[in-house]
Design a protein around this motif. Structure first.
Motif, mmCIF file in Angstrom:
data_model
loop_
_atom_site.group_PDB
_atom_site.id
_atom_site.type_symbol
_atom_site.label_atom_id
_atom_site.label_comp_id
_atom_site.label_asym_id
_atom_site.label_seq_id
_atom_site.Cartn_x
_atom_site.Cartn_y
_atom_site.Cartn_z
ATOM 1 N N UNK A 1 0.848 -1.203 0.000
ATOM 2 C CA UNK A 1 0.000 0.000 0.000
ATOM 3 C C UNK A 1 0.884 1.254 0.000
ATOM 4 N N UNK A 2 0.310 2.372 -0.432
ATOM 5 C CA UNK A 2 0.983 3.667 -0.283
ATOM 6 C C UNK A 2 0.023 4.637 0.405
ATOM 7 N N UNK A 3 0.571 5.676 0.989
ATOM 8 C CA UNK A 3 -0.274 6.659 1.684
ATOM 9 C C UNK A 3 -1.290 7.288 0.742
ATOM 10 N N UNK A 4 -0.783 7.670 -0.429
ATOM 11 C CA UNK A 4 -1.682 8.300 -1.390
ATOM 12 C C UNK A 4 -2.781 7.343 -1.821
ATOM 13 N N UNK A 5 -2.409 6.081 -1.949
ATOM 14 C CA UNK A 5 -3.353 5.063 -2.417
ATOM 15 C C UNK A 5 -4.457 4.791 -1.407
ATOM 16 N N UNK B 1 -8.003 17.872 -1.908
ATOM 17 C CA UNK B 1 -6.968 18.849 -1.576
ATOM 18 C C UNK B 1 -5.564 18.249 -1.738
ATOM 19 N N UNK B 2 -5.420 16.984 -1.302
ATOM 20 C CA UNK B 2 -4.105 16.336 -1.411
ATOM 21 C C UNK B 2 -3.697 16.200 -2.879
ATOM 22 N N UNK B 3 -4.663 15.891 -3.732
ATOM 23 C CA UNK B 3 -4.384 15.794 -5.167
ATOM 24 C C UNK B 3 -3.919 17.115 -5.739
ATOM 25 N N UNK B 4 -4.664 18.166 -5.414
ATOM 26 C CA UNK B 4 -4.299 19.482 -5.936
ATOM 27 C C UNK B 4 -2.933 19.906 -5.401
ATOM 28 N N UNK B 5 -2.696 19.594 -4.148
ATOM 29 C CA UNK B 5 -1.426 19.963 -3.537
ATOM 30 C C UNK B 5 -0.278 19.212 -4.211
ATOM 31 N N UNK C 1 2.418 15.728 -0.544
ATOM 32 C CA UNK C 1 3.827 15.352 -0.716
ATOM 33 C C UNK C 1 3.942 13.846 -0.960
ATOM 34 N N UNK C 2 3.228 13.064 -0.139
ATOM 35 C CA UNK C 2 3.266 11.600 -0.330
ATOM 36 C C UNK C 2 2.904 11.240 -1.767
ATOM 37 N N UNK C 3 1.818 11.838 -2.223
ATOM 38 C CA UNK C 3 1.318 11.488 -3.558
ATOM 39 C C UNK C 3 2.277 11.893 -4.653
ATOM 40 N N UNK D 1 -2.839 10.294 -13.275
ATOM 41 C CA UNK D 1 -3.344 9.430 -12.215
ATOM 42 C C UNK D 1 -2.354 8.329 -11.843
ATOM 43 N N UNK D 2 -1.570 7.885 -12.832
ATOM 44 C CA UNK D 2 -0.702 6.737 -12.537
ATOM 45 C C UNK D 2 0.573 7.134 -11.785
ATOM 46 N N UNK D 3 0.837 8.449 -11.701
ATOM 47 C CA UNK D 3 2.061 8.887 -11.031
ATOM 48 C C UNK D 3 1.997 8.552 -9.553
ATOM 49 N N UNK D 4 3.102 8.180 -8.988
ATOM 50 C CA UNK D 4 3.110 7.932 -7.549
ATOM 51 C C UNK D 4 4.261 7.044 -7.157
ATOM 52 N N UNK D 5 4.658 7.117 -5.896
ATOM 53 C CA UNK D 5 5.801 6.335 -5.442
ATOM 54 C C UNK D 5 5.452 4.858 -5.285
#
Ligand code: OOB
Length: 556
Positions: free
Chosen positions: A33-37, A67-71, A103-105, A189-193
């Motif tokens: 899992x990831x935080x953003x997920x 908000x997290x997405x926009x950030x 930031x996580x995302x 959408x697919x971007x992420x750690x």
């Protein structure tokens, strides 16, 4: 593409050996899992449920997610790339979550500073993490963090950008500006750690010298949230009150605010841990659980009988960060009518809890047992040999969420980890037959002042910079309220300074207020004996003993 940058920066020291990593995955600890997920999943599962309450703000899960997405997009549109580090210096306000999940995302690593930290600490965090941005609230509780930011950028031009949650003057980049940039340039959408990537850098308690940076991965940290939720009874109906500063590992993740969000619960942010601030919030929001340090528990126990507030929703009171005296622990059930849970943890990893259904004697007299069956705990003597059960020894640990090394710090890693990857916690504990630990003391010379960790060495270095200080030794003194307080022993040179001037000196050096010595004692010399080679540790012990005969020096 961009995430290749991230792969390259991952500190080698963070990597678990393949066999252990495979074991932790096979056991279901690390689930990819990831935080953003998971935040997105919660927002999809219950969009309208309230996630965060702070001041007049109430954000639903959908609102927080948006908000997290926009950030995330706004931070990337501002030139930050995955793998960058950003010092996050925020009090308990909702925007903390907006920026941290953003930031996580974006795959950018928050470096968490506490509200009390000042320029010296912030500059150290920023330079040791090679941060490229700094996040502040603006003005908060009478302190202008923008001034601190200006000084930081002057000292460290590599900190190219400052983002302000609540801007109060022209020219500042506010969170609303970032969100607008994010809306204009959304992230794919697919971007992420990746789950195995480092998610953030936490700050060490600083047992010797300056604080070190603790790299925690999505996989390992989320594991602690999931298990802590189960152990502490946090579920979707829970309401968690964050009374302590949420940038600290304990209220952040044991299970804390992040464990609460992981469970789909509600987080209520208290601007201060005082009963005056917290009791009305408990009544209004139906808070079920909160976490305190021992001195604050004393304050709450004292305030409770005189308070008219209905606290009947509260079920669990966690206490940790410093040793809780059994006499105080024993009062929790009769005075507050709730279950005490002792928490003994460290930002480096290992967290121990008493279980909610443990017998009262276990809850009162121990600091709990580890989260995981895969937490390996050794209690050893000076030679590294295991001591018999029930005997005191040094606590060493490794496991599925204990780091294998600090970020970029070979010398600290050589000291703090054994060859086979056990972290030397610096704590002296006893372990009983059931695996419960009770903390006896410490092997290192840091001071645990009401849960805030202070390195004696760090303060001594600042004292030695004073022109009228010939030598200085900083020791912990047992304190009825704080647990421990700090005393600076000083051999003056030239014109003898006053105690108050010494305290001001530490403040002026740009250090957090909790590091200002509580007491200053001037002495002519340190060692009475002919012992020429006395270790700092022996010296501090000898000086501590001196305080029982206070006529030895002038106090301030
Ligand atoms: C927590 O984390 P840190 O990193 O600020 O400090 C860790 C150190 C421990 O090594 C120990 O010396 C002390 O704080 N400590 C306790 C304690 N809990 C922490 N000493 C005695 N009794 C306790 N219950 O302080 C922390 C991190 C996660 C959860 C809880 C606390």
């Amino acid at each position: 593409m961009i995430f290749n940058v991230f792969d390259e920066m991952k500190p080698v020291s963070q990597i678990w050996p393949d066999d252990l990593a495979a074991r932790y995955r096979a056991a279901g600890h690390w689930r990819g899992e990831t935080f953003g997920g998971w935040l997105r999943e919660r927002a999809q599962a219950h969009p309208d449920k309230i996630a965060i309450v702070g001041g007049d703000t109430r954000w639903s899960y959908a609102e927080l997610d948006r908000r997290a997405n926009e950030m995330a997009a706004g931070l990337r549109a501002s030139g930050l790339v995955a793998g960058d580090r950003v010092v996050v210096h925020l009090p308990n306000i909702p925007e903390f979550f907006e920026v941290v999940f953003g930031l996580f995302r974006a795959g950018i690593l928050p470096v968490y500073a506490l509200p009390a930290h000042r320029i010296t600490e912030i500059a150290h965090f920023a330079s040791s993490s090679e941060a490229s941005a700094y996040v502040i609230a603006g003005r908060h509780e009478g302190y202008d963090y923008a001034e601190l930011a200006a000084e930081l950028q002057q000292r460290l031009p590599a900190v190219r950008q400052v983002f302000v949650a609540r801007p109060d003057r022209d020219g500042q980049t506010g969170f609303a500006d970032l969100a607008a940039r994010g809306r204009a340039q959304p992230l794919p959408a697919e971007a992420g750690p990746k789950p195995s990537d480092v998610a953030f850098l936490q700050i060490s308690g600083g047992s010797t010298g300056l604080s070190k940076l603790i790299p925690r991965t999505h996989d390992d940290y989320i594991y602690t949230l999931r298990e802590s939720d189960v152990i502490c009874g946090m579920d979707a109906e829970s309401v968690f009150l964050a009374a302590l500063p949420i940038a600290h590992n304990y209220p952040m993740s044991s299970p804390g605010v992040l464990g609460a969000l992981y469970a789909g619960a509600r987080v209520v942010l208290s601007p201060s841990p005082s009963p005056e601030a917290a009791f009305p919030l408990i009544e209004r929001e139906g808070v079920t659980m909160t976490s305190l340090v021992p001195p604050l528990l004393l304050v709450w126990l004292q305030a409770r009988p005189n308070s008219q507030h209905d606290l009947s929703s509260l079920k669990v009171m966690q206490v940790g960060g410093a040793k809780l005296a059994p006499e105080v622990a024993r009062r929790v059930r009769p005075v507050l009518g709730i279950t005490l849970q002792q928490v003994f943890g460290m930002a480096e990893g290992l967290v121990n809890y008493t279980r909610l259904d443990d017998p009262e004697e276990v809850i009162v007299n121990t600091q709990g047992r580890p989260i995981s069956a895969d937490d390996e705990v050794l209690v050893v003597d000076d030679l590294g040999q295991p001591v018999p059960e029930g005997e005191p020894g040094y606590l060493l640990t490794r496991g599925p969420y204990t780091i294998r090394g600090y970020h970029n710090n070979d010398s600290a890693n050589a000291r703090s980890f054994t060859e086979d990857g056990f972290y030397r916690t610096g704590d002296i504990v006893k372990r009983n037959a059931d695996g419960y630990l009770s903390v006896q003391g410490r092997a290192t010379d840091h001071i645990n002042r009401a849960g805030e960790k202070i390195s004696a060495e760090e303060i001594e270095d600042h004292l030695l910079a004073h022109p009228n200080v010939f030598d200085a030794a900083v020791v912990s003194i047992p304190d009825e309220y704080l647990g421990e307080r700090t005393c600076a022993f000083i051999i003056p040179q030239g014109e003898k300074p006053r105690g108050a001037q010494i305290k001001q000196w530490i403040r002026d050096r740009g250090l957090a207020d909790f590091k200002v010595p509580d007491q200053v004692v001037f002495v002519d010399k340190f060692a009475e004996t002919a012992a020429l080679k006395i270790s700092r540790r022996e010296l501090r012990a000898a000086l501590r003993a001196r305080l029982t005969t206070p006529e030895q020096g002038e106090q301030a």
